[in-house]
Design a protein around this motif. Structure first.
Motif, PDB file in Angstrom:
ATOM      1  N   ALA A  73       1.079   5.490   0.258  1.00  0.00           N
ATOM      2  CA  ALA A  73       0.520   6.804   0.581  1.00  0.00           C
ATOM      3  C   ALA A  73       1.434   7.880   0.006  1.00  0.00           C
ATOM      4  O   ALA A  73       2.648   7.703  -0.052  1.00  0.00           O
ATOM      5  N   GLU A 121      -3.020  11.939  10.285  1.00  0.00           N
ATOM      6  CA  GLU A 121      -3.612  11.281   9.115  1.00  0.00           C
ATOM      7  C   GLU A 121      -2.854  10.022   8.725  1.00  0.00           C
ATOM      8  O   GLU A 121      -3.450   8.996   8.395  1.00  0.00           O
ATOM      9  N   GLN A 127      -3.236   9.746  -7.738  1.00  0.00           N
ATOM     10  CA  GLN A 127      -4.390   8.846  -7.679  1.00  0.00           C
ATOM     11  C   GLN A 127      -4.493   8.003  -8.948  1.00  0.00           C
ATOM     12  O   GLN A 127      -4.776   6.810  -8.893  1.00  0.00           O
ATOM     13  N   HIS A 150      -2.815   4.491  -2.875  1.00  0.00           N
ATOM     14  CA  HIS A 150      -3.950   4.101  -2.038  1.00  0.00           C
ATOM     15  C   HIS A 150      -4.456   5.253  -1.174  1.00  0.00           C
ATOM     16  O   HIS A 150      -5.631   5.278  -0.802  1.00  0.00           O
ATOM     17  N   LYS A 151      -3.553   6.157  -0.827  1.00  0.00           N
ATOM     18  CA  LYS A 151      -3.907   7.291   0.016  1.00  0.00           C
ATOM     19  C   LYS A 151      -3.130   8.511  -0.466  1.00  0.00           C
ATOM     20  O   LYS A 151      -1.904   8.448  -0.613  1.00  0.00           O
ATOM     21  N   GLU A 190       0.846  -1.196   0.000  1.00  0.00           N
ATOM     22  CA  GLU A 190       0.000   0.000   0.000  1.00  0.00           C
ATOM     23  C   GLU A 190       0.883   1.248   0.000  1.00  0.00           C
ATOM     24  O   GLU A 190       1.884   1.309   0.720  1.00  0.00           O
ATOM     25  N   TRP A 231      -4.133   6.116   8.745  1.00  0.00           N
ATOM     26  CA  TRP A 231      -4.076   5.287   7.539  1.00  0.00           C
ATOM     27  C   TRP A 231      -3.290   3.998   7.768  1.00  0.00           C
ATOM     28  O   TRP A 231      -3.692   2.914   7.321  1.00  0.00           O
TER      29      TRP A 231
END
Length: 221
Positions: free
Chosen positions: A43, A75, A56, A61-62, A41, A79
């Motif tokens: 970010a 944040e 994106q 993913h973030k 994942e 996450w």
């Protein structure tokens, strides 16, 4: 350059990676991570709208927008599953994740305020990779010590090993593009003629207004 930092310090299987910055280096890092480590994942911290939208599209993913250090720590902890602990008195007032939830951070900005957030959200004995270049400055680095984080530099590129094959990083990148695994065509947001060189420099200097990520000059225009 992004491939070099990632292949030298790859994320663990099924882990979580943070990319700070969503310009050319950061966007390339996201694309490479998604191509080579699809179970990881990712970010991203992006400064501008166009950067966030492109991150994106690349499969992050973030995507977080640039905010205060405290807001970003909170944040990223939410996450990644990091557990926030209050900081000791006199250490800048920013809480630290212990345990942290992020396995590796790729910093393409490399400013004191980016380091301060990253060392707070990384796992113990994880890695912070510095590929960005910025003027030196003081920062509150006590989590680097407490969590035994490896802070490493990543300079340029060379012969890399990708999926068991060693060859020049540029060849690896071209092969990934030809195979359809990496597509950074959207990174080139603006193209100007040679006589418009001043507009090209204005576009890259004011990315918030222009929406530029990468700017090119085409003498044939």
């Amino acid at each position: 350059v992004s491939l070099h930092g990632i292949t030298r310090h790859p994320p663990p299987p099924g882990g979580k990676a943070l990319v700070w910055g969503a310009g050319a280096l950061g966007s390339a890092a996201v694309a490479i991570l998604r191509a080579l480590y699809p179970d990881v994942e990712v970010a991203v911290v992006a400064r501008f709208d166009a950067q966030a939208e492109f991150a994106q599209k690349l499969g992050a993913h973030k995507v977080l927008r640039l905010a205060t250090k405290l807001e970003l720590v909170e944040e990223l902890a939410a996450w990644s599953g990091g557990v926030l602990r209050p900081t000791m008195e006199g250490l800048d007032g920013i809480p630290m994740c212990h345990p942290g939830g992020i396995d590796v951070a790729y910093d393409t900005i490399a400013k004191p305020e980016t380091f301060e957030v990253e060392v707070r959200v990384l796992k113990a004995r994880s890695t912070l990779v510095k590929s960005g270049v910025h003027a030196p400055g003081r920062w509150e680095w006590s989590p680097l010590y407490f969590k035994e984080i490896s802070w490493v530099g990543s300079n340029a590129f060379g012969i890399e090993e990708v999926e068991g094959e060693r060859k020049h990083g540029i060849q690896h990148y071209l092969d990934l593009v030809m195979a359809g695994r990496v597509d950074l065509s959207g990174m080139l947001t603006h193209t100007f003629g040679l006589s418009e060189w001043h507009d090209a420099f204005y576009a890259i200097a004011d990315q918030e207004r222009s929406g530029a990520i990468k700017v090119a000059i085409d003498p044939a225009r």
